[in-house]
Write a protein that holds these residues in place. Sequence first.
Motif, PDB file in Angstrom:
ATOM      1  N   THR A  94      81.960  52.248  88.298  1.00  0.00           N
ATOM      2  CA  THR A  94      82.164  53.281  87.254  1.00  0.00           C
ATOM      3  C   THR A  94      80.973  53.188  86.448  1.00  0.00           C
ATOM      4  O   THR A  94      80.307  52.235  86.181  1.00  0.00           O
ATOM      5  CB  THR A  94      83.361  53.116  86.707  1.00  0.00           C
ATOM      6  N   ALA A  95      80.579  54.403  86.015  1.00  0.00           N
ATOM      7  CA  ALA A  95      79.443  54.384  85.028  1.00  0.00           C
ATOM      8  C   ALA A  95      79.958  54.223  83.744  1.00  0.00           C
ATOM      9  O   ALA A  95      81.050  54.801  83.509  1.00  0.00           O
ATOM     10  CB  ALA A  95      78.848  55.977  85.023  1.00  0.00           C
ATOM     11  N   SER A  96      78.984  53.496  82.929  1.00  0.00           N
ATOM     12  CA  SER A  96      79.423  53.409  81.428  1.00  0.00           C
ATOM     13  C   SER A  96      79.375  54.506  80.531  1.00  0.00           C
ATOM     14  O   SER A  96      78.433  55.532  81.013  1.00  0.00           O
ATOM     15  CB  SER A  96      78.731  52.400  80.840  1.00  0.00           C
ATOM     16  N   THR A  97      80.024  54.871  79.607  1.00  0.00           N
ATOM     17  CA  THR A  97      80.148  56.030  79.003  1.00  0.00           C
ATOM     18  C   THR A  97      78.654  56.165  78.447  1.00  0.00           C
ATOM     19  O   THR A  97      78.095  57.410  78.278  1.00  0.00           O
ATOM     20  CB  THR A  97      81.164  55.909  77.614  1.00  0.00           C
ATOM     21  N   ASP A  98      78.098  54.971  77.732  1.00  0.00           N
ATOM     22  CA  ASP A  98      76.906  55.157  77.106  1.00  0.00           C
ATOM     23  C   ASP A  98      75.761  55.612  77.982  1.00  0.00           C
ATOM     24  O   ASP A  98      74.778  56.373  77.576  1.00  0.00           O
ATOM     25  CB  ASP A  98      76.449  53.737  76.542  1.00  0.00           C
ATOM     26  N   SER A  99      75.688  55.102  79.322  1.00  0.00           N
ATOM     27  CA  SER A  99      74.779  55.716  80.137  1.00  0.00           C
ATOM     28  C   SER A  99      74.935  57.055  80.484  1.00  0.00           C
ATOM     29  O   SER A  99      73.926  57.719  80.749  1.00  0.00           O
ATOM     30  CB  SER A  99      75.023  54.900  81.640  1.00  0.00           C
ATOM     31  N   VAL A 100      76.170  57.720  80.596  1.00  0.00           N
ATOM     32  CA  VAL A 100      76.231  59.025  80.904  1.00  0.00           C
ATOM     33  C   VAL A 100      75.821  59.808  79.766  1.00  0.00           C
ATOM     34  O   VAL A 100      74.983  60.817  79.866  1.00  0.00           O
ATOM     35  CB  VAL A 100      78.011  59.207  81.364  1.00  0.00           C
ATOM     36  N   LEU A 101      76.095  59.322  78.245  1.00  0.00           N
ATOM     37  CA  LEU A 101      75.677  59.968  77.365  1.00  0.00           C
ATOM     38  C   LEU A 101      73.907  60.157  77.213  1.00  0.00           C
ATOM     39  O   LEU A 101      73.431  61.096  76.977  1.00  0.00           O
ATOM     40  CB  LEU A 101      76.341  59.485  76.248  1.00  0.00           C
ATOM     41  N   ILE A 102      73.486  58.635  77.347  1.00  0.00           N
ATOM     42  CA  ILE A 102      72.051  58.717  77.404  1.00  0.00           C
ATOM     43  C   ILE A 102      71.402  59.735  78.401  1.00  0.00           C
ATOM     44  O   ILE A 102      70.390  60.408  78.026  1.00  0.00           O
ATOM     45  CB  ILE A 102      71.620  57.382  77.329  1.00  0.00           C
ATOM     46  N   THR A 103      72.003  59.704  79.768  1.00  0.00           N
ATOM     47  CA  THR A 103      71.195  60.349  80.771  1.00  0.00           C
ATOM     48  C   THR A 103      71.546  61.951  80.130  1.00  0.00           C
ATOM     49  O   THR A 103      70.284  62.695  80.496  1.00  0.00           O
ATOM     50  CB  THR A 103      72.090  60.225  82.075  1.00  0.00           C
ATOM     51  N   GLY A 104      72.452  62.292  79.730  1.00  0.00           N
ATOM     52  CA  GLY A 104      72.641  63.705  79.408  1.00  0.00           C
ATOM     53  C   GLY A 104      71.867  64.005  78.427  1.00  0.00           C
ATOM     54  O   GLY A 104      71.266  65.291  78.288  1.00  0.00           O
TER      55      GLY A 104
ATOM     56  N   ILE B 104      68.771  62.801  77.503  1.00  0.00           N
ATOM     57  CA  ILE B 104      67.615  62.927  78.397  1.00  0.00           C
ATOM     58  C   ILE B 104      67.457  64.217  78.835  1.00  0.00           C
ATOM     59  O   ILE B 104      66.527  65.048  78.890  1.00  0.00           O
ATOM     60  CB  ILE B 104      67.153  61.765  79.091  1.00  0.00           C
ATOM     61  N   GLU B 105      68.201  64.529  79.965  1.00  0.00           N
ATOM     62  CA  GLU B 105      68.380  65.656  80.535  1.00  0.00           C
ATOM     63  C   GLU B 105      68.315  66.923  79.901  1.00  0.00           C
ATOM     64  O   GLU B 105      67.501  67.993  80.189  1.00  0.00           O
ATOM     65  CB  GLU B 105      69.445  65.734  81.597  1.00  0.00           C
ATOM     66  N   ALA B 106      69.059  66.979  79.009  1.00  0.00           N
ATOM     67  CA  ALA B 106      69.165  68.269  77.978  1.00  0.00           C
ATOM     68  C   ALA B 106      67.617  68.447  77.405  1.00  0.00           C
ATOM     69  O   ALA B 106      67.268  69.489  77.076  1.00  0.00           O
ATOM     70  CB  ALA B 106      70.190  68.173  76.786  1.00  0.00           C
ATOM     71  N   LYS B 107      67.162  67.309  76.699  1.00  0.00           N
ATOM     72  CA  LYS B 107      65.880  67.413  75.954  1.00  0.00           C
ATOM     73  C   LYS B 107      64.952  67.967  76.918  1.00  0.00           C
ATOM     74  O   LYS B 107      63.897  68.638  76.756  1.00  0.00           O
ATOM     75  CB  LYS B 107      65.487  65.962  75.781  1.00  0.00           C
ATOM     76  N   GLN B 108      64.947  67.463  78.236  1.00  0.00           N
ATOM     77  CA  GLN B 108      63.969  67.811  79.213  1.00  0.00           C
ATOM     78  C   GLN B 108      64.468  69.334  80.033  1.00  0.00           C
ATOM     79  O   GLN B 108      63.742  69.924  80.821  1.00  0.00           O
ATOM     80  CB  GLN B 108      63.822  66.808  80.437  1.00  0.00           C
ATOM     81  N   LYS B 109      65.454  70.245  79.330  1.00  0.00           N
ATOM     82  CA  LYS B 109      65.819  71.376  79.762  1.00  0.00           C
ATOM     83  C   LYS B 109      66.245  71.310  81.143  1.00  0.00           C
ATOM     84  O   LYS B 109      65.850  72.384  81.704  1.00  0.00           O
ATOM     85  CB  LYS B 109      64.840  72.370  79.296  1.00  0.00           C
TER      86      LYS B 109
ATOM     87  N   ARG C  59      63.178  57.818  70.144  1.00  0.00           N
ATOM     88  CA  ARG C  59      63.787  57.982  68.692  1.00  0.00           C
ATOM     89  C   ARG C  59      65.099  58.723  68.466  1.00  0.00           C
ATOM     90  O   ARG C  59      65.966  58.403  68.103  1.00  0.00           O
ATOM     91  CB  ARG C  59      62.786  58.046  67.559  1.00  0.00           C
ATOM     92  N   VAL C  60      64.811  60.069  69.027  1.00  0.00           N
ATOM     93  CA  VAL C  60      65.813  61.076  68.943  1.00  0.00           C
ATOM     94  C   VAL C  60      67.032  60.606  69.587  1.00  0.00           C
ATOM     95  O   VAL C  60      68.445  60.712  69.191  1.00  0.00           O
ATOM     96  CB  VAL C  60      65.233  62.435  69.279  1.00  0.00           C
ATOM     97  N   ILE C  61      67.027  60.051  70.809  1.00  0.00           N
ATOM     98  CA  ILE C  61      68.073  59.683  71.716  1.00  0.00           C
ATOM     99  C   ILE C  61      68.736  58.446  71.101  1.00  0.00           C
ATOM    100  O   ILE C  61      70.009  58.450  71.013  1.00  0.00           O
ATOM    101  CB  ILE C  61      67.416  59.400  73.140  1.00  0.00           C
ATOM    102  N   ALA C  62      67.887  57.458  70.573  1.00  0.00           N
ATOM    103  CA  ALA C  62      68.545  56.321  69.940  1.00  0.00           C
ATOM    104  C   ALA C  62      69.482  56.771  68.568  1.00  0.00           C
ATOM    105  O   ALA C  62      70.501  56.229  68.385  1.00  0.00           O
ATOM    106  CB  ALA C  62      67.215  55.348  69.356  1.00  0.00           C
ATOM    107  N   GLN C  63      68.617  57.837  67.956  1.00  0.00           N
ATOM    108  CA  GLN C  63      69.557  58.160  66.601  1.00  0.00           C
ATOM    109  C   GLN C  63      70.938  58.772  67.338  1.00  0.00           C
ATOM    110  O   GLN C  63      72.059  58.690  66.745  1.00  0.00           O
ATOM    111  CB  GLN C  63      68.624  59.128  65.973  1.00  0.00           C
ATOM    112  N   VAL C  64      70.883  59.503  68.165  1.00  0.00           N
ATOM    113  CA  VAL C  64      71.859  60.307  68.674  1.00  0.00           C
ATOM    114  C   VAL C  64      73.010  59.298  69.196  1.00  0.00           C
ATOM    115  O   VAL C  64      74.250  59.408  69.049  1.00  0.00           O
ATOM    116  CB  VAL C  64      71.668  61.418  69.694  1.00  0.00           C
ATOM    117  N   MET C  65      72.398  58.203  69.930  1.00  0.00           N
ATOM    118  CA  MET C  65      73.456  57.156  70.292  1.00  0.00           C
ATOM    119  C   MET C  65      74.006  56.521  69.316  1.00  0.00           C
ATOM    120  O   MET C  65      75.361  55.911  69.238  1.00  0.00           O
ATOM    121  CB  MET C  65      72.676  56.357  71.460  1.00  0.00           C
ATOM    122  N   CYS C  66      73.190  56.127  68.279  1.00  0.00           N
ATOM    123  CA  CYS C  66      73.586  55.481  66.919  1.00  0.00           C
ATOM    124  C   CYS C  66      74.829  56.189  66.436  1.00  0.00           C
ATOM    125  O   CYS C  66      75.686  55.923  65.890  1.00  0.00           O
ATOM    126  CB  CYS C  66      72.598  55.032  66.137  1.00  0.00           C
TER     127      CYS C  66
END
Length: 178
Positions: A117-127, A129-134, A9-16
Amino acid sequence: EEYTRKNARVIAQVMCHITNKATHDYSFAQTFSLKKGIKVFGEKGEKAAFKEMKQLHDRVVFEPIKMNEMTPIERKRAMESLIFLIEKRDGTVKARTCANGSTQRDYIPREDAASPTASTDSVLITGVIEAKQKRDIMTLDIPNAFVQTSIPPGDEKVIMKIRGVLVDILCECIRPTS
C-alpha cells in the motif's frame, strides 16, 4: 514546470502543515468484531456483514476445498477469516473481511506477508508536485483489488477457514431469492 529548490520548500511547508494539523486534530473510530458489532449495531451490522460477504461471493473470491483433499501442511497454514464492523462518520456501518495472518509468521518473512500500500505522505507529496506542475490527476478505487488479483501458477494458494456466523451469511448469499 521544472522542479526546483523553491518548489521543494513549498512542498515541505505544505507537508509540515499537514503533519502538524494531523497531530492536533483527532479522529477516533471504534472497530468491533462481528459478534460484538452485531450487538452494538443490530440489523445495520448484520446487513453490512452480509453486503461484504456477498461482494466477495459475487466476485468469486472463495473456492471451496474439501478437508480430505488438503495436505497436512495446507491444513496447518490455513488462515482464519475475520470480519470487523465500523460505523462511518455518515452513520453507515461498514464491514471488512481479512485473514488472520499470524499463522504465516513461522514460514513467511514479514515483508513478503504485508500488503503493498502507498503511504499517505507519499500520496500527498506526489499530489502537491503534480498540482504545482499543473498536471491532470485521476484517482480510482478498485473494489477488493487484493482479493481479485490472480495468483501466478506455482505460487502458494491462500487458504482461509470460514466458520460460524460467516458460514451462515455466505450460505444466505448463495440462496436464490424468490
